[in-house]
Design a protein around this motif. Structure first.
Motif, PDB file in Angstrom:
ATOM      1  N   THR A 311       0.852  -1.187   0.000  1.00 50.28           N
ATOM      2  CA  THR A 311       0.000   0.000   0.000  1.00 50.28           C
ATOM      3  C   THR A 311       0.886   1.234   0.000  1.00 50.28           C
ATOM      4  N   ASP A 312       0.309   2.334  -0.433  1.00 49.66           N
ATOM      5  CA  ASP A 312       0.931   3.642  -0.222  1.00 49.66           C
ATOM      6  C   ASP A 312       0.100   4.331   0.837  1.00 49.66           C
ATOM      7  N   PHE A 313       0.775   4.861   1.829  1.00 51.40           N
ATOM      8  CA  PHE A 313       0.075   5.397   2.990  1.00 51.40           C
ATOM      9  C   PHE A 313       0.476   6.870   3.154  1.00 51.40           C
ATOM     10  N   SER A 314      -0.515   7.775   2.998  1.00 52.89           N
ATOM     11  CA  SER A 314      -0.212   9.215   3.115  1.00 52.89           C
ATOM     12  C   SER A 314      -1.073   9.847   4.186  1.00 52.89           C
ATOM     13  N   PHE A 315      -0.524  10.842   4.829  1.00 48.55           N
ATOM     14  CA  PHE A 315      -1.326  11.590   5.801  1.00 48.55           C
ATOM     15  C   PHE A 315      -0.771  13.004   5.925  1.00 48.55           C
ATOM     16  N   THR A 316      -1.565  13.879   6.549  1.00 48.14           N
ATOM     17  CA  THR A 316      -1.079  15.247   6.767  1.00 48.14           C
ATOM     18  C   THR A 316      -1.034  15.542   8.263  1.00 48.14           C
ATOM     19  N   VAL A 317      -0.085  16.401   8.622  1.00 46.86           N
ATOM     20  CA  VAL A 317       0.062  16.861  10.014  1.00 46.86           C
ATOM     21  C   VAL A 317       0.270  18.381   9.980  1.00 46.86           C
ATOM     22  N   PRO A 318       0.125  19.075  11.110  1.00 47.49           N
ATOM     23  CA  PRO A 318       0.424  20.509  11.111  1.00 47.49           C
ATOM     24  C   PRO A 318       1.875  20.753  10.679  1.00 47.49           C
ATOM     25  N   ALA A 319       2.100  21.810   9.896  1.00 53.18           N
ATOM     26  CA  ALA A 319       3.438  22.080   9.360  1.00 53.18           C
ATOM     27  C   ALA A 319       4.482  22.152  10.474  1.00 53.18           C
ATOM     28  N   THR A 320       4.087  22.640  11.641  1.00 51.96           N
ATOM     29  CA  THR A 320       5.043  22.773  12.747  1.00 51.96           C
ATOM     30  C   THR A 320       5.521  21.404  13.251  1.00 51.96           C
ATOM     31  N   ASP A 321       4.767  20.355  12.950  1.00 49.21           N
ATOM     32  CA  ASP A 321       5.163  19.011  13.397  1.00 49.21           C
ATOM     33  C   ASP A 321       5.837  18.201  12.286  1.00 49.21           C
ATOM     34  N   PHE A 322       6.113  18.860  11.157  1.00 46.91           N
ATOM     35  CA  PHE A 322       6.614  18.144   9.989  1.00 46.91           C
ATOM     36  C   PHE A 322       7.953  17.453  10.258  1.00 46.91           C
ATOM     37  N   ALA A 323       8.925  18.203  10.756  1.00 51.29           N
ATOM     38  CA  ALA A 323      10.273  17.653  10.944  1.00 51.29           C
ATOM     39  C   ALA A 323      10.240  16.462  11.897  1.00 51.29           C
ATOM     40  N   LYS A 324       9.547  16.653  12.997  1.00 50.53           N
ATOM     41  CA  LYS A 324       9.443  15.595  14.008  1.00 50.53           C
ATOM     42  C   LYS A 324       8.769  14.349  13.414  1.00 50.53           C
ATOM     43  N   THR A 325       7.701  14.563  12.643  1.00 48.11           N
ATOM     44  CA  THR A 325       6.972  13.441  12.062  1.00 48.11           C
ATOM     45  C   THR A 325       7.844  12.686  11.060  1.00 48.11           C
ATOM     46  N   MET A 326       8.605  13.426  10.256  1.00 47.16           N
ATOM     47  CA  MET A 326       9.492  12.777   9.279  1.00 47.16           C
ATOM     48  C   MET A 326      10.500  11.881  10.000  1.00 47.16           C
ATOM     49  N   GLU A 327      11.027  12.399  11.076  1.00 46.37           N
ATOM     50  CA  GLU A 327      11.997  11.638  11.865  1.00 46.37           C
ATOM     51  C   GLU A 327      11.363  10.323  12.354  1.00 46.37           C
ATOM     52  N   LEU A 328      10.172  10.455  12.946  1.00 46.14           N
ATOM     53  CA  LEU A 328       9.476   9.278  13.474  1.00 46.14           C
ATOM     54  C   LEU A 328       9.156   8.276  12.370  1.00 46.14           C
ATOM     55  N   MET A 329       8.769   8.793  11.196  1.00 45.64           N
ATOM     56  CA  MET A 329       8.353   7.903  10.110  1.00 45.64           C
ATOM     57  C   MET A 329       9.534   7.200   9.466  1.00 45.64           C
ATOM     58  N   LYS A 330      10.700   7.861   9.454  1.00 48.94           N
ATOM     59  CA  LYS A 330      11.900   7.196   8.905  1.00 48.94           C
ATOM     60  C   LYS A 330      12.230   6.001   9.784  1.00 48.94           C
ATOM     61  N   GLU A 331      12.085   6.198  11.096  1.00 44.55           N
ATOM     62  CA  GLU A 331      12.342   5.122  12.058  1.00 44.55           C
ATOM     63  C   GLU A 331      11.346   3.970  11.832  1.00 44.55           C
ATOM     64  N   THR A 332      10.048   4.328  11.814  1.00 43.86           N
ATOM     65  CA  THR A 332       9.012   3.312  11.598  1.00 43.86           C
ATOM     66  C   THR A 332       9.197   2.626  10.247  1.00 43.86           C
ATOM     67  N   GLY A 333       9.531   3.439   9.245  1.00 40.81           N
ATOM     68  CA  GLY A 333       9.689   2.917   7.887  1.00 40.81           C
ATOM     69  C   GLY A 333      10.759   1.830   7.840  1.00 40.81           C
ATOM     70  N   ARG A 334      11.864   2.041   8.565  1.00 40.47           N
ATOM     71  CA  ARG A 334      12.933   1.017   8.600  1.00 40.47           C
ATOM     72  C   ARG A 334      12.428  -0.233   9.289  1.00 40.47           C
ATOM     73  N   GLU A 335      11.699  -0.031  10.402  1.00 44.22           N
ATOM     74  CA  GLU A 335      11.222  -1.183  11.170  1.00 44.22           C
ATOM     75  C   GLU A 335      10.255  -2.059  10.378  1.00 44.22           C
ATOM     76  N   ILE A 336       9.304  -1.420   9.704  1.00 41.53           N
ATOM     77  CA  ILE A 336       8.320  -2.248   8.990  1.00 41.53           C
ATOM     78  C   ILE A 336       8.692  -2.437   7.514  1.00 41.53           C
ATOM     79  N   GLU A 337       9.889  -1.987   7.164  1.00 42.32           N
ATOM     80  CA  GLU A 337      10.449  -2.219   5.821  1.00 42.32           C
ATOM     81  C   GLU A 337       9.574  -1.682   4.706  1.00 42.32           C
ATOM     82  N   VAL A 338       9.401  -0.382   4.707  1.00 42.69           N
ATOM     83  CA  VAL A 338       8.665   0.244   3.602  1.00 42.69           C
ATOM     84  C   VAL A 338       9.675   0.649   2.530  1.00 42.69           C
ATOM     85  N   GLY A 339       9.154   0.970   1.345  1.00 45.93           N
ATOM     86  CA  GLY A 339      10.033   1.359   0.252  1.00 45.93           C
ATOM     87  C   GLY A 339      10.739   2.667   0.536  1.00 45.93           C
ATOM     88  N   GLN A 340       9.973   3.715   0.735  1.00 47.47           N
ATOM     89  CA  GLN A 340      10.554   5.045   0.922  1.00 47.47           C
ATOM     90  C   GLN A 340       9.622   5.901   1.765  1.00 47.47           C
TER      91      GLN A 340
END
Ligand code: ASP
Ligand code: MG
Length: 413
Positions: A311-340
């Motif tokens: 699946t491709d999974f997209s969502f939006t967050v407040p712009a002020t939380d963007f950097a933090k969310t990207m960080e968290l998602m890179k971590e999660t992405g590695r754990e659950i082995e997503v493409g990018q």
């Protein structure tokens, strides 16, 4: 005789001269035979000034101390208002939130009103006085002072209207009412005469800034008639009321946009149970509020990079939380082995709102055709019963708003 709540915003009480003007307005309403309760915001700029002072001393001031500081803005405006009334020979009494019986929970800085005990206000009204109440503040079970969050005076006003069984809650501001879109963006924006709570809630949460959202929710829950109008004009503004059969005749009531969001996409996510929950759990733990969520399943007969279902999974967050969310998602992405994991904060959300959408065909089609005609690419779409939102490139936000306003002929009453 009617019981009226009049709430004046910061710009309407920005100077002592303006305070005197609105005092006259309240007195006129009283002289017309009404019981009048006035709720005030701090003088324009005061809350920001106090916040700045606090942050100049401490990067993250303790919320209890910050509340003790912030309530003073409204203490000033109500005291001056009472003096202005008295200078005009009027009987009046000012009240801080706690004196007016506004009881809240313990969440400093964003407290919720739990209960209003307006006995003192009623006594003053019975004595023929105007009661003026400091907005935005209350008291918690520990007798500590609390504030309700930015724009919270609207909530004070509507809550008092509920507790006092007021006939109407008038919200006085520096615009004539609620517009079909921001008049700074489209010169043909038109004042709306009547809007229902649900539409107002959508518009408020999608970016229209005239009224604070919680106050509209309260209005909806208790059926408080709200009139948003200009503090220095006699013209009728916008009534916020229950939906009536007329309202469904118009497919779209208003267009709005917000540029304070960012989009994150996890590509080629394993298609199996528990993955969506896993993706979002870290984000909710971090206290970040997710807005739109879109997931799309893909199947390939030939494995691509070893998988056939993803699946491709997209969502939006407040712009002020963007950097933090990207960080968290890179971590999660590695754990659950997503493409990018990719993200974009160069986006805007453009939305059309109207209860009439429920029974008009082709509203979405016209919205998308309008975007297409302007060459605007839509990257995400989300809908509710009375709203359609599109995520587009930020630079096209105002163009999209103007084109949609024209396409749905919102300039026509
Ligand atoms: N003074 C507060 C603020 O600026 C509350 C209000 O004006 O409604 O957010
Ligand atoms: Mg406000």
């Amino acid at each position: 005789m009617a019981r009226i709540i009049q709430k004046y915003g910061g710009s309407s009480v920005a100077t002592v001269e303006l305070i005197k003007e609105v005092a006259k307005r309240a007195i006129t309403a009283k002289n017309e035979g009404n019981e009048v309760v006035v709720v005030l915001s701090a003088m324009k700029g005061d809350t920001d000034r106090l916040l700045k002072l606090a942050h100049s001393l401490h990067p993250s001031p303790e919320p209890r101390e910050l509340d003790n500081l912030l309530i003073t803005g409204e203490v000033i405006s109500v005291s001056l208002f009472a003096m202005a009334c008295q200078s005009l020979g009027e009987k009046v009494k000012s009240f801080l939130g706690f004196q007016a019986g506004i009881k809240t929970d313990d969440a400093h800085g964003r407290a919720r009103i739990l209960e209003v005990e307006p006995a003192r206000i009623k006594t003053e009204l019975a004595k023929g006085r105007i009661a003026v109440v400091a907005g935005f503040q209350g008291i918690n079970r520990f007798n500590d002072l609390t504030t309700l969050g930015r724009g919270g005076s609207d909530t004070t006003a509507v809550a008092l209207a509920v507790a006092l069984g007021a006939d109407i809650c008038e919200i006085y501001t520096d615009v004539d009412g609620i517009y079909t879109t921001d008049p700074h963006i489209h010169k043909n924006a038109r004042k709306i005469d009547k809007i229902c709570y649900e539409e107002m809630l959508e518009l408020a949460s999608l970016g229209a800034k005239v009224m604070e959202i919680r106050s509209v929710e309260l209005g909806l829950n208790y059926g408080v008639k709200i009139h948003v109008r200009h503090a220095h004009s006699q013209a009728t503004g916008t009534l916020i009321v229950e939906e009536d059969s007329d309202m469904e005749k118009t497919p779209v009531r208003g267009v709005t946009h917000s540029v304070n969001e960012a989009r994150i996409t996890l590509q080629r996510v394993p298609d199996k149970p528990g993955v969506a929950a896993r993706i979002l759990s870290l984000i909710s733990k971090a206290g970040i509020v997710v807005d739109m969520i879109i997931q799309n399943q893909s199947v390939s007969s030939e494995p691509i990079d070893g998988i056939t279902h993803w699946t491709d999974f997209s969502f939006t967050v407040p712009a002020t939380d963007f950097a933090k969310t990207m960080e968290l998602m890179k971590e999660t992405g590695r754990e659950i082995e997503v493409g990018q994991v990719v993200g974009d904060d160069n986006i805007a959300k453009v939305s059309i709102v109207g209860v009439g959408m429920r029974n008009h065909a082709g509203v979405a089609t016209l919205m998308f055709q309008t975007m297409a005609r302007e060459g605007i690419n839509i990257s995400m779409i989300s809908t509710s019963e009375i709203k359609i939102s599109c995520i587009i490139e930020k630079k096209y936000a105002e163009l999209a708003v103007r084109s949609l306003h024209d396409a749905f002929e919102l300039e026509k009453a």
